[in-house]
Design an enzyme around this catalytic site. Structure first.
Site, PDB file in Angstrom:
ATOM      1  N   HIS A   1       0.779  -1.151  -0.180  1.00 34.07           N
ATOM      2  CA  HIS A   1       0.113  -0.083   0.122  1.00 34.07           C
ATOM      3  C   HIS A   1       0.842   1.282  -0.078  1.00 34.07           C
ATOM      4  O   HIS A   1       0.328   2.389   0.428  1.00 34.07           O
ATOM      5  CB  HIS A   1      -0.787  -0.014   0.988  1.00 34.07           C
TER       6      HIS A   1
HETATM    7  S1  FES Z   1       1.884  -0.527   3.139  1.00 34.70           S
HETATM    8 FE1  FES Z   1       0.126  -1.780   3.645  1.00 34.70          FE
HETATM    9  S2  FES Z   1       1.236  -3.634   4.401  1.00 34.70           S
HETATM   10 FE2  FES Z   1       2.819  -2.133   3.658  1.00 34.70          FE
END
Ligand code: FES
Lengths: 690, 176
Positions: free
Chosen positions: B141
């Site tokens: 993410h």
């Molecule tokens: S940014 Fe969501 S798990 Fe690493």
């Protein structure tokens, strides 16, 4: 389940749900106000006991499956490791393994109760047939469960039972191959058995729902076999039946706990602590005790196909019972002849069970044939005939009348029957024991072990000395593969400190790798490592030892046993004697004699041992006086070495034995108090109903 | 109670019912414990989680290695001078999870960063030497960590944790 209920919860939220899903009304009508005959005796609590056992088996089973690996190479080990390493793993496994036997104890009582009181008769035929289906499913489940630990009995039991299907003409062989998923019992077989063993209990639960449904439509039968007519004949299910069932379950738990905590291996077979070996069949293949009568029928019929048909029809015939027995009177209480034949039939079943565990030779074969005939004659000749010629005694007009008549004469046939059944049960279960007897060795002498009995503990000194003997003598040829160095510091073990364990471990060279270069390397042992085996594989062990691979010693005291014979195995049930393994191991270590006695020839490369089955052992005399030095002043004699190393090997076979016995004591205290409370509560609840 | 007609000893009877119910509850609760406890790591898993030693000598400057301890990936980075300077140049107070670089390494061994390579967002494994901060970039993410393993951008709430470890010699650490 007995029609729409007018149950109305007072809470508006519950009312809302109830209007949409009348589940509380269902429970209320089926298990609260449901009218239950007031004259039920304790034999009727076995339905509740069976539900309890089914719940326990599913719960412990689901949990064991979390730790078990269904693979031919790993199954045996995973079971051993879950017993040793998982928190309370030993408890869960004992509960499940013993639970299977207890489940069958309860189901046999339940079935015989139905048989005695005519619970299969109009209008309960479907109820009875559903019960037979449950019983068949239980047998299949029990059989597949027994295969999962993948010991010798698992493997050979699976081989023998699946081969039953090869008796089917033309397609038999193909069916067996289909069942195996291979050309012999192997990994695919284990995998599918695991899957089915997980599935079947839920099918059982489903059929149990139908069984209870049918029960609640027809209503319960009762000891007098007259249907309830008025309100006076019944009491509400809750609290009367609930509390009585609860008391029954509490008493049953006492028996269950006795096995779990004090006799976990009494009902099992020592051979199942030997990993499955497709190349060696154990001398006596004996199924679990609950299949023995049918196994005896199978062996009595001297034709393969007929034997298999006979065995299966012995169970299927139960489905036709409602029509084979056409007598109008239900309860054998009022059928003097039927009552006698019932007990003869029980005796026939028990004797068949006994024969099932005996070697199929001589008198046993003839007796087996006679009893097989008797078994079928009961259903096909006696019951149909009795219903025509017997004059039953007059039955009471109503249940209330029967209850009134009984209050005068205080008879307790229940107690004596329970005692008789307990003895008989022990005989039956113990008959497995005699199958092990007499395999051509002298019976080992008994010993005074510190770890025997309900409060037995390991002698720490003996464990430490035994470890020394193992390390300096046995370890040259025998592995100890289920024991990690860290175990030496575990509570209930030899009692070494963490530092001592680390030092002990670092004396060993352990193979590790591959490293970043892809090479295997040796490093000093760590506490988490397991005792290294002296040979890299079984072939090497065999080659180096004149053709006989020295067995791994981790489980040896549980994997060896000898028959105690009648009546000792009954005494053993009460005295909790279960040290056959240690007695045997210690006797073999001391049983070497330089010269074989007159008339015994020992082949080249073998040695004479008084206690070894067949007397010719490949292991040379391992211990001699003064061989291992002791620094605590204990005598350095063969007898002492044998005692110490056997104690040590008992610990390696069951590292949590002390915890088991300690918890057993606590559980018993609790259960006795609880059963007492339940008894008095039950008395109070029933005070006005008698 | 449907049978409560013997009014002579109501208290004694009530006491009996309460005692029985209490015994059943206590017994049931005690019996539940083994079923819960068995879910915890078993003895072999705990034993296998013992400290491990890692030899740092093969790791050249600017390189990093990944080792496993208790089933978790541990990044060991041999940081360049540039990376160290960048990590120390930021204003600690401006960080989402304020922590100085000095507090995240062992003094005297400032070039070695040892962090558990598990994104503090939802557990993915960040990729080393990626992202805008010369540190780690989580592909799941988009969280970005700097050359000290501190969260700088993205949904992750905290810095990459530093596992317990110590230097047993200049080129060897013990994790755990
Ligand atoms: S940014 Fe969501 S798990 Fe690493």
């Amino acid at each position: 389940m007995s029609g729409p209920s007018d149950y109305q919860p007072s809470n508006p939220a519950l009312q809302w749900i109830e209007r949409r899903l009348p589940i509380m009304g269902l429970v209320h009508s089926s298990f609260v106000i449901y009218p239950t005959p007031r004259n039920l005796n304790y034999w009727w609590t076995f339905g509740a006991i069976l539900s309890f056992m089914l719940g326990i088996q599913i719960l412990t089973g689901v949990i064991l499956a979390m730790h078990y690996t269904p693979h031919a190479d790993l199954a045996f080990k995973s079971v051993e490791l879950l017993v040793r390493d998982v928190n309370y793993g030993w408890l869960l496994r004992n509960m499940h393994a013993v639970g299977a036997s207890m489940f069958f104890v309860a189901v046999y009582v339940h079935m015989l109760r139905g048989l005695y009181y005519g619970s299969y008769k109009e209008p309960r035929e479907v109820l009875w047939i559903l019960g037979v289906i449950i019983y068949l499913l239980m047998m299949a489940t029990g059989f597949m469960g027994y295969v999962l630990p993948w010991g010798q009995m698992s493997f050979w039991g699976a081989t023998v039972i699946t081969n039953l299907f090869s008796a089917i003409p033309y397609v038999g062989e193909s069916i067996v191959t289909l069942l195996w998923g291979g050309y012999s019992v192997g990994n695919p077989t284990l995998n599918r058995f695991f899957s089915l063993h997980y599935l079947l209990p839920f099918l059982i639960a489903g059929v149990v729902v139908l069984h209870v449904w049918a029960l609640h439509v027809a209503g319960q039968n009762n000891p007098d076999g007259v249907e309830p007519k008025t309100e006076k004949d019944t009491v509400p299910f809750t609290p009367h039946a609930t509390i009585k069932d609860g008391f029954g379950v509490a008493c049953f738990m006492l028996l269950y706990a006795w096995f779990i905590f004090y006799m976990p291996n009494y009902l099992g077979d020592a051979d199942n602590y030997i990993p499955a070996n497709p190349g060696v069949t154990p001398p006596h293949i004996v199924p679990e005790w609950y299949y023995l009568p049918f196994y005896a029928i199978l062996r009595s019929i001297p034709n393969k196909l007929a034997g298999v048909i006979g065995m299966f029809s012995a169970i299927i015939i139960l489905c036709f019972l409602p029509w084979l027995d056409a007598a109008r009177t239900k309860s054998s209480k009022y059928r003097p002849l039927a009552k006698q034949f019932f007990w003869i039939f029980v005796a026939v079943c028990i004797l068949l069970g006994y024969l099932g565990a005996q070697p199929p030779e001589g008198i046993y074969v003839i007796a087996g044939r006679v009893l097989t005939f008797c078994y079928f004659a009961y259903f096909l000749i006696v019951l149909p005939l009795l219903s025509r010629i017997e004059t039953p005694r007059p039955v009471p007009n109503s249940i209330a009348e029967a209850v009134l008549a009984k209050t005068g004469s205080k008879s307790t046939p229940m107690v004596s029957t329970v005692i008789a059944l307990a003895l008989v049960g022990a005989l039956f279960a113990g008959s497995v024991d005699s199958a092990r007897a007499e395999e051509g060795g002298t019976r080992p002498p008994g010993n005074n072990w510190s770890f025997s009995g309900p409060f037995g503990t390991f002698d720490r000194g003996a464990l430490q000395r035994g470890l020394k003997v193992y390390k300096e003598v046995c370890a040259n040829c025998h592995g100890l593969s289920f024991i990690a160095f860290r175990n030496l510091g575990d509570p209930g073990g030899p009692g070494y400190s963490t530092a001592q364990v680390a030092a002990f471990a670092s004396d060993y060279k352990v193979k590790d790798g591959p490293n970043d270069q892809g090479d295997m390397f040796e490093r000093p042992g760590r506490p988490a490592d397991y005792f290294p085996s002296p040979f890299p594989n079984e072939q090497a062990a065999r080659a180096a030892n004149g053709g006989a691979a020295p067995p791994d010693l981790s489980l040896i005291t549980k994997a060896r046993s000898y028959g105690r014979g009648f009546p000792m195995f009954i005494v053993d049930f009460f005295s909790q004697y279960q040290e056959q393994g240690p007695d045997y191991v210690s006797a073999v270590l001391q049983g070497f004699e330089d010269k074989a006695p007159e008339g015994v020839t020992i082949p080249e490369g073998s040695y004479y041992n008084k206690y070894f089955p067949g007397h010719a052992i490949k292991m040379p005399k391992p211990l001699s006086d003064g061989q291992v030095t002791y620094d605590d002043g204990s005598p350095t004699t063969v007898a002492q070495y044998a005692k110490d190393v056997t104690t040590f090997l008992m610990w390696t076979a069951e590292p949590h034995m002390e915890a088991r016995k300690r918890m057993g004591f606590q559980v018993f205290i609790f259960l006795i108090i609880f059963a007492g409370l339940m008894y008095f509560t039950k008395k109070k609840v029933w005070a006005d109903s008698h | 109670m449907t049978t409560a007609s013997s009014a002579d000893h109501p208290t004694r009877r009530d006491f009996l019912f309460v005692a029985t119910g209490a015994a059943a509850a206590v017994g049931g609760a005690a019996a539940l414990w083994p079923f819960v406890s068995q879910m915890n790591p078993d003895a072999s898993t705990i034993a296998a989680g013992a400290p491990i030693e890692v030899d740092l000598s093969p790791v050249a400057e600017g390189q990093d290695i990944k080792v496993f301890w208790r089933g978790k990936p541990i990044y060991i980075s041999h940081r360049t001078k540039k990376q160290i300077d960048e990590a120390r140049a930021v204003n600690v107070a401006s960080l989402p999870d304020p922590q100085s670089d000095e507090a995240r390494v062992k003094s005297g061994h400032d070039q070695w960063l040892v962090v558990i390579g598990i994104c503090t967002h939802l557990g993915c494994i960040p990729i080393a030497h990626e992202g805008n901060y010369d540190g780690f970039f989580c592909p799941c993410h988009g969280s970005q960590y700097d050359s000290s393993g501190r969260i700088r951008q993205g949904p992750a709430p905290a810095n990459l944790p530093v596992p317990p470890y110590q230097f047993v010699s200049d080129t060897k650490i013990q994790i755990g």
